[in-house]
Design a protein around this motif. Sequence first.
Motif, PDB file in Angstrom:
ATOM      1  N   TRP A 139       0.920  -1.308   0.093  1.00  0.00           N
ATOM      2  CA  TRP A 139      -0.137  -0.050  -0.064  1.00  0.00           C
ATOM      3  C   TRP A 139       0.759   1.283  -0.083  1.00  0.00           C
ATOM      4  N   HIS A 140       1.981   1.400   0.664  1.00  0.00           N
ATOM      5  CA  HIS A 140       2.731   2.206   0.657  1.00  0.00           C
ATOM      6  C   HIS A 140       3.568   2.906  -0.510  1.00  0.00           C
ATOM      7  N   TYR A 141       3.875   1.667  -1.449  1.00  0.00           N
ATOM      8  CA  TYR A 141       4.637   2.008  -2.763  1.00  0.00           C
ATOM      9  C   TYR A 141       3.578   2.936  -3.374  1.00  0.00           C
ATOM     10  N   PHE A 142       1.990   2.761  -3.504  1.00  0.00           N
ATOM     11  CA  PHE A 142       1.233   3.443  -4.025  1.00  0.00           C
ATOM     12  C   PHE A 142       0.704   4.781  -3.408  1.00  0.00           C
ATOM     13  N   PHE A 143       1.278   4.957  -2.285  1.00  0.00           N
ATOM     14  CA  PHE A 143       0.830   6.271  -1.513  1.00  0.00           C
ATOM     15  C   PHE A 143      -0.706   6.151  -1.153  1.00  0.00           C
ATOM     16  N   LEU A 144      -1.016   4.763  -0.619  1.00  0.00           N
ATOM     17  CA  LEU A 144      -2.357   4.431  -0.158  1.00  0.00           C
ATOM     18  C   LEU A 144      -2.180   4.179   1.236  1.00  0.00           C
ATOM     19  N   SER A 145      -1.264   4.562   1.802  1.00  0.00           N
ATOM     20  CA  SER A 145      -1.087   4.354   3.441  1.00  0.00           C
ATOM     21  C   SER A 145      -2.237   4.860   4.295  1.00  0.00           C
ATOM     22  N   ASP A 146      -2.801   5.874   3.968  1.00  0.00           N
ATOM     23  CA  ASP A 146      -4.245   6.476   4.665  1.00  0.00           C
ATOM     24  C   ASP A 146      -5.082   5.470   4.507  1.00  0.00           C
ATOM     25  N   TYR A 147      -5.486   4.894   3.348  1.00  0.00           N
ATOM     26  CA  TYR A 147      -6.361   3.892   3.038  1.00  0.00           C
ATOM     27  C   TYR A 147      -6.297   2.732   3.643  1.00  0.00           C
ATOM     28  N   TRP A 148      -4.842   2.358   3.902  1.00  0.00           N
ATOM     29  CA  TRP A 148      -4.588   0.709   4.479  1.00  0.00           C
ATOM     30  C   TRP A 148      -4.706   0.885   5.767  1.00  0.00           C
ATOM     31  N   ILE A 149      -4.615   2.246   6.563  1.00  0.00           N
ATOM     32  CA  ILE A 149      -4.718   2.339   8.121  1.00  0.00           C
ATOM     33  C   ILE A 149      -6.210   2.557   8.218  1.00  0.00           C
ATOM     34  N   GLY A 150      -6.818   3.460   7.727  1.00  0.00           N
ATOM     35  CA  GLY A 150      -8.245   3.506   8.108  1.00  0.00           C
ATOM     36  C   GLY A 150      -9.396   2.544   7.435  1.00  0.00           C
ATOM     37  N   VAL A 151      -8.951   2.151   6.625  1.00  0.00           N
ATOM     38  CA  VAL A 151     -10.189   0.989   5.910  1.00  0.00           C
ATOM     39  C   VAL A 151      -9.521  -0.367   6.004  1.00  0.00           C
ATOM     40  N   VAL A 152      -8.430  -0.694   5.527  1.00  0.00           N
ATOM     41  CA  VAL A 152      -7.984  -2.201   5.602  1.00  0.00           C
ATOM     42  C   VAL A 152      -7.695  -2.474   6.964  1.00  0.00           C
ATOM     43  N   LYS A 153      -6.793  -1.820   7.609  1.00  0.00           N
ATOM     44  CA  LYS A 153      -6.251  -2.353   8.962  1.00  0.00           C
ATOM     45  C   LYS A 153      -7.167  -1.789  10.078  1.00  0.00           C
ATOM     46  N   ASP A 154      -7.765  -0.736   9.822  1.00  0.00           N
ATOM     47  CA  ASP A 154      -8.545  -0.114  11.012  1.00  0.00           C
ATOM     48  C   ASP A 154      -7.785   0.207  12.233  1.00  0.00           C
ATOM     49  N   GLY A 155      -6.345   0.476  12.071  1.00  0.00           N
ATOM     50  CA  GLY A 155      -5.298   0.533  13.242  1.00  0.00           C
ATOM     51  C   GLY A 155      -4.070   0.939  12.769  1.00  0.00           C
ATOM     52  N   TRP A 156      -3.217   1.063  13.829  1.00  0.00           N
ATOM     53  CA  TRP A 156      -2.044   1.679  13.607  1.00  0.00           C
ATOM     54  C   TRP A 156      -0.776   0.553  13.763  1.00  0.00           C
ATOM     55  N   PRO A 157      -0.706  -0.430  13.109  1.00  0.00           N
ATOM     56  CA  PRO A 157       0.053  -1.557  13.352  1.00  0.00           C
ATOM     57  C   PRO A 157       1.542  -1.231  12.657  1.00  0.00           C
ATOM     58  N   GLY A 158       2.817  -1.712  13.141  1.00  0.00           N
ATOM     59  CA  GLY A 158       3.871  -1.239  12.653  1.00  0.00           C
ATOM     60  C   GLY A 158       4.398   0.009  12.658  1.00  0.00           C
ATOM     61  N   THR A 159       5.817   0.291  12.275  1.00  0.00           N
ATOM     62  CA  THR A 159       6.500   1.553  12.564  1.00  0.00           C
ATOM     63  C   THR A 159       6.288   2.330  11.139  1.00  0.00           C
ATOM     64  N   VAL A 160       5.676   2.092  10.179  1.00  0.00           N
ATOM     65  CA  VAL A 160       5.671   2.876   9.138  1.00  0.00           C
ATOM     66  C   VAL A 160       4.249   3.392   8.650  1.00  0.00           C
ATOM     67  N   SER A 161       3.434   3.685  10.012  1.00  0.00           N
ATOM     68  CA  SER A 161       2.000   4.276   9.914  1.00  0.00           C
ATOM     69  C   SER A 161       2.014   5.570   9.695  1.00  0.00           C
ATOM     70  N   HIS A 162       3.207   6.457  10.056  1.00  0.00           N
ATOM     71  CA  HIS A 162       3.254   7.691   9.867  1.00  0.00           C
ATOM     72  C   HIS A 162       3.348   7.982   8.274  1.00  0.00           C
ATOM     73  N   PHE A 163       3.423   6.796   7.611  1.00  0.00           N
ATOM     74  CA  PHE A 163       3.731   7.223   6.064  1.00  0.00           C
ATOM     75  C   PHE A 163       2.207   7.837   5.626  1.00  0.00           C
ATOM     76  N   TRP A 164       1.090   7.532   6.251  1.00  0.00           N
ATOM     77  CA  TRP A 164      -0.263   8.202   6.049  1.00  0.00           C
ATOM     78  C   TRP A 164      -0.229   9.547   5.545  1.00  0.00           C
ATOM     79  N   SER A 165       0.490  10.197   6.276  1.00  0.00           N
ATOM     80  CA  SER A 165       0.518  11.740   5.904  1.00  0.00           C
ATOM     81  C   SER A 165       1.114  12.066   4.608  1.00  0.00           C
ATOM     82  N   LEU A 166       2.329  11.220   4.170  1.00  0.00           N
ATOM     83  CA  LEU A 166       2.824  11.535   2.811  1.00  0.00           C
ATOM     84  C   LEU A 166       1.901  10.837   1.704  1.00  0.00           C
TER      85      LEU A 166
END
Length: 398
Positions: free
Chosen positions: A130-157
């Motif tokens: 998801w991060h490769y395609f700049f969809l980190s926000d969608y991954w966090i909010g919809v797919v995972k509905d949480g903040w696992p891992g140390t790359v969650s801050h990529f959502w703002s990027l």
Amino acid sequence: MKSGGRTTTAVDTHVKHSGHATGHVRGLNGLRALAVVLVFLSHKAHVETVDVGKLGVWIFFLISGFLIIGELHRNRVRIEAGSARREAVMCVFFMKRALRIFPIYYLLLFALTIAHTLFYQRDVDLGLAWHYFFLSDYWIGVVKDGWPGTVSHFWSLAVEQQFYLVAPFLLVLTPASRHPMVCALVVLTGVAGHLTMHAAGASEPLIYACSPLNFAVLALGGLCGMMGQESGLVRAAGRFSTGMAGALGVVVFATQPVWSSWALPFPAVGSAWIDIGLALSLCVLFAWIVNCPGSVVVSALELKPLDYLGTISYGFYLFHNLIPSKLGFAPAWFAWLRAPTWIHTLCELTLQFALAVLLAHLSWHLIEKRLLELKKPFEAAIGRRLPARRLRTQTQPR
């Protein structure tokens, strides 16, 4: 009319009065530094009484909106005057964004992919695809509905990159006179969407990462970029916001010993209206800072350490959350020294902060700075390939 040795046209005058002129804006690097420090404190010091992470990210959004929308607005003015072509403006914009964002980001993701396959947090779903395609926000909010891992801050990027994909088409293809209205509509839509998400009972990660209020903050920064130079209202509101921010800082520092047991007297700390009020307050403070370059606050933001940290803030933001939180954790050693717990915590944070600065420093000098030096040659090449129609008409033989 002559000004500074060159002819001042009506276009120049319109650009000057329809937004900030290009060039260095005092205090912006200091604001970037303040933003990454707030995000660092959120992730590493776990400051939870006040959501300093959100404050830091929104400061970044305001700066991005201010610079990007301001640039696109000025370029649209040039297009309308016949001194630039839409195709050239779009190519230059995406070239600059690609040089600034993609190289270090994808190098880091590629290294993380290899490390994750071999040893790094193998038991955690980092959502790297998801991060490769700049969809980190969608991954966090919809797919995972949480903040696992140390790359969650990529959502703002991801939010910023999505903004970069839409903004040039929205603004370059729209008359410059309508740009403030476009930004105002984005703000109103973002506020309405944020209220709707809260009313629908959306989860905290979904609201945090996917709320349209994030794009509203970017649009607020854009409005600051298009507004006229300093006004009495901006100065007064800015001083009030600065005073309130200072008072809040004193209260937070004074209540630090009871953070773990302290609770606000209303049920929803992150309620929609608090978020909206916070965003608007930040915008007012930001507008005052960029319009009052001679103020004491801006002078403080221009201090060399803050200025340099702001310069390397992109790398700092990328790397800081990947640094192990246990780095510097040595309870036996501090127990032998009989040092209080706060000293142990301070040493941990200082070591982690210093490592993040070192990584960002190396990234800036070895990769980012060198790539950014290619912007002007590339821009010149695009200009030669896609010359302005007015200039091309002038050079045609009679």
